[in-house]
Write an enzyme that holds these catalytic residues in place. Structure first.
Site, PDB file in Angstrom:
ATOM      1  N   HIS A  91       2.499  12.006   7.032  1.00  0.00           N
ATOM      2  CA  HIS A  91       2.484  11.529   8.420  1.00  0.00           C
ATOM      3  C   HIS A  91       2.896  12.580   9.448  1.00  0.00           C
ATOM      4  O   HIS A  91       3.112  12.238  10.606  1.00  0.00           O
ATOM      5  CB  HIS A  91       3.355  10.272   8.603  1.00  0.00           C
ATOM      6  CG  HIS A  91       2.837   9.056   7.893  1.00  0.00           C
ATOM      7  ND1 HIS A  91       3.263   7.785   8.202  1.00  0.00           N
ATOM      8  CD2 HIS A  91       1.922   8.904   6.906  1.00  0.00           C
ATOM      9  CE1 HIS A  91       2.656   6.914   7.418  1.00  0.00           C
ATOM     10  NE2 HIS A  91       1.833   7.568   6.620  1.00  0.00           N
ATOM     11  N   HIS A 114      -4.086  12.527  -0.944  1.00  0.00           N
ATOM     12  CA  HIS A 114      -2.974  11.703  -0.474  1.00  0.00           C
ATOM     13  C   HIS A 114      -1.757  11.996  -1.339  1.00  0.00           C
ATOM     14  O   HIS A 114      -1.634  11.488  -2.455  1.00  0.00           O
ATOM     15  CB  HIS A 114      -3.368  10.228  -0.555  1.00  0.00           C
ATOM     16  CG  HIS A 114      -2.455   9.353   0.223  1.00  0.00           C
ATOM     17  ND1 HIS A 114      -2.558   9.202   1.574  1.00  0.00           N
ATOM     18  CD2 HIS A 114      -1.393   8.610  -0.158  1.00  0.00           C
ATOM     19  CE1 HIS A 114      -1.604   8.384   1.998  1.00  0.00           C
ATOM     20  NE2 HIS A 114      -0.878   8.019   0.966  1.00  0.00           N
ATOM     21  N   ASP A 138      -3.233   9.110   8.720  1.00  0.00           N
ATOM     22  CA  ASP A 138      -2.778   7.722   8.502  1.00  0.00           C
ATOM     23  C   ASP A 138      -2.549   6.962   9.819  1.00  0.00           C
ATOM     24  O   ASP A 138      -1.679   7.338  10.623  1.00  0.00           O
ATOM     25  CB  ASP A 138      -1.462   7.705   7.712  1.00  0.00           C
ATOM     26  CG  ASP A 138      -1.533   8.453   6.388  1.00  0.00           C
ATOM     27  OD1 ASP A 138      -2.151   9.537   6.343  1.00  0.00           O
ATOM     28  OD2 ASP A 138      -0.942   7.971   5.410  1.00  0.00           O
ATOM     29  N   ASN A 142      -1.260   5.248  -1.421  1.00  0.00           N
ATOM     30  CA  ASN A 142      -0.382   4.386  -2.217  1.00  0.00           C
ATOM     31  C   ASN A 142      -0.217   2.984  -1.624  1.00  0.00           C
ATOM     32  O   ASN A 142       0.116   2.048  -2.332  1.00  0.00           O
ATOM     33  CB  ASN A 142       0.991   5.045  -2.407  1.00  0.00           C
ATOM     34  CG  ASN A 142       1.625   5.484  -1.114  1.00  0.00           C
ATOM     35  OD1 ASN A 142       1.000   6.181  -0.308  1.00  0.00           O
ATOM     36  ND2 ASN A 142       2.855   5.092  -0.880  1.00  0.00           N
ATOM     37  N   HIS A 143      -0.481   2.829  -0.308  1.00  0.00           N
ATOM     38  CA  HIS A 143      -0.364   1.499   0.309  1.00  0.00           C
ATOM     39  C   HIS A 143      -1.685   0.727   0.350  1.00  0.00           C
ATOM     40  O   HIS A 143      -1.788  -0.278   1.057  1.00  0.00           O
ATOM     41  CB  HIS A 143       0.200   1.632   1.738  1.00  0.00           C
ATOM     42  CG  HIS A 143       1.625   2.093   1.772  1.00  0.00           C
ATOM     43  ND1 HIS A 143       2.665   1.330   1.272  1.00  0.00           N
ATOM     44  CD2 HIS A 143       2.189   3.250   2.216  1.00  0.00           C
ATOM     45  CE1 HIS A 143       3.797   1.990   1.421  1.00  0.00           C
ATOM     46  NE2 HIS A 143       3.536   3.158   1.978  1.00  0.00           N
ATOM     47  N   HIS A 180      -0.468  11.203   3.909  1.00  0.00           N
ATOM     48  CA  HIS A 180       0.715  10.540   3.334  1.00  0.00           C
ATOM     49  C   HIS A 180       2.022  10.975   3.972  1.00  0.00           C
ATOM     50  O   HIS A 180       2.907  10.139   4.131  1.00  0.00           O
ATOM     51  CB  HIS A 180       0.796  10.718   1.810  1.00  0.00           C
ATOM     52  CG  HIS A 180       2.010  10.082   1.180  1.00  0.00           C
ATOM     53  ND1 HIS A 180       2.124   8.714   1.052  1.00  0.00           N
ATOM     54  CD2 HIS A 180       3.142  10.615   0.658  1.00  0.00           C
ATOM     55  CE1 HIS A 180       3.295   8.443   0.458  1.00  0.00           C
ATOM     56  NE2 HIS A 180       3.924   9.569   0.221  1.00  0.00           N
ATOM     57  N   GLU A 185      -4.351   3.465   5.431  1.00  0.00           N
ATOM     58  CA  GLU A 185      -3.434   2.779   4.495  1.00  0.00           C
ATOM     59  C   GLU A 185      -2.241   2.095   5.169  1.00  0.00           C
ATOM     60  O   GLU A 185      -1.610   1.242   4.565  1.00  0.00           O
ATOM     61  CB  GLU A 185      -2.928   3.742   3.416  1.00  0.00           C
ATOM     62  CG  GLU A 185      -1.919   4.751   3.924  1.00  0.00           C
ATOM     63  CD  GLU A 185      -0.953   5.235   2.849  1.00  0.00           C
ATOM     64  OE1 GLU A 185      -1.100   4.860   1.685  1.00  0.00           O
ATOM     65  OE2 GLU A 185      -0.031   5.992   3.204  1.00  0.00           O
ATOM     66  N   ASN A 186      -1.912   2.496   6.406  1.00  0.00           N
ATOM     67  CA  ASN A 186      -0.759   1.890   7.095  1.00  0.00           C
ATOM     68  C   ASN A 186      -1.181   1.104   8.335  1.00  0.00           C
ATOM     69  O   ASN A 186      -0.349   0.821   9.199  1.00  0.00           O
ATOM     70  CB  ASN A 186       0.229   2.981   7.522  1.00  0.00           C
ATOM     71  CG  ASN A 186       0.644   3.886   6.395  1.00  0.00           C
ATOM     72  OD1 ASN A 186       0.244   5.049   6.348  1.00  0.00           O
ATOM     73  ND2 ASN A 186       1.412   3.358   5.462  1.00  0.00           N
TER      74      ASN A 186
HETATM   75 FE   LIG Z   1       0.660   6.753   5.014  1.00  0.00          FE
HETATM   76 FE   LIG Z   2       0.911   7.063   1.593  1.00  0.00          FE
END
Ligand SMILES: [Fe+2]
Ligand SMILES: [Fe+2]
Length: 270
Positions: A180, A153, A8, A67-68, A178, A39-40
């Site tokens: 991290h 994820h 990520d 999820n993001h 996810h 995603e981040n």
């Molecule tokens: Fe993430």
């Molecule tokens: Fe995530």
């Protein structure tokens, strides 16, 4: 084939380390294909079209998410046309975009990338195992694809490890995202699938999972929220997993990669 999977990317520090290190790693590790979880990448939440373009320009071939994925609403207007960005595979079928793609490398090999999302300590979703199964049946390793990479994820290490065994012998790499934090369990499973529970992030590790630490500490210690989360702004460590495939697309080698920033450095020797 030599594949790098990058964890990520968190905010500007994450994007900067990708921009400076991925071109170098592509050469140094003779990479055929690079996948990154984005995603981040936009201020910690989602990704924009401009940022995706920046990551592709740095040498990322495909961006996975989690999820993001839709935190920046503009993605909803372009993900259907952008083949190189995946959203979680087991969302409702009516969600825009797709959760798996078959890509051709510069050397003419085909790589299937699948991006399931977990259900333990996360929002309810369709079964990620059934979703992955249908992709593996539609495009088997060694037949429809020369390599298969699964970005699982998920929050729970158990759910990610179960996905590794579920795909063992049928995928080149199953790697988690996810949480991290890079895990120290890189291995080749008995059936020949490379596995690491979490790739880690591209983030400043003087933080709470990439976010400036003051606000998370407030919330944990005082149960009060006074500000939004923002990415920590120091130099980031790029965390990734390097995999080399051999016969039938199964793994011959897996090595963690950590370059830049605060974490202990490691890079595969060539
Ligand atoms: Fe993430
Ligand atoms: Fe995530």
């Amino acid at each position: 084939m030599r594949i790098l999977f990058i964890g990520d990317i968190v905010g500007r520090p994450g994007r900067e380390v990708v921009g400076s290190e991925v071109p170098r790693l592509r050469d140094a590790l003779a990479l055929d294909f690079v996948i990154a979880n984005g995603e981040n990448s936009a201020g910690g939440f989602g990704l924009t079209r401009a940022i995706a373009g920046e990551l592709f320009d740095s040498g990322v071939d495909v961006i996975t998410t989690g999820n993001h994925w839709a935190d920046q609403k503009e993605i909803l207007s372009y993900i259907a046309e952008e083949d190189r960005i995946l959203r979680p595979r087991n969302l409702p079928a009516s969600a825009p975009g797709k959760g798996a793609g078959l890509y051709e490398t510069r050397s003419g090999h085909r790589v299937l990338v699948v991006n399931p999302i977990g259900r333990v300590f996360m929002d309810p979703q369709d079964d990620p195992f059934a979703a992955v199964e249908s992709e593996l049946i539609a495009c088997p390793l060694g037949e429809g694809a020369d390599a298969i990479v699964i970005d699982m994820h998920a929050e729970a290490t158990s759910e990610k490890m179960a996905m590794g065994h579920f795909c063992d012998g049928r995928a080149s790499l199953v790697v988690g995202t996810h949480s991290h934090i890079p895990t120290a369990d890189a291995q080749i499973l008995p059936g020949g699938t490379a596995y690491q529970t979490d790739a880690g992030a591209c983030a400043d590790y003087d933080s709470v999972i990439g976010m400036e630490k003051f606000e998370p500490l407030q919330r944990f210690t005082k149960k009060i929220s006074t500000a939004r989360y923002t990415p920590a702004s120091g130099p980031a460590t790029l965390c990734a997993v390097f995999v080399e495939t051999g016969a039938k697309g199964l793994a011959q080698r897996i090595e963690p990669v950590r370059v830049g920033g605060r974490l202990k450095q490691t890079q595969p020797e060539m």
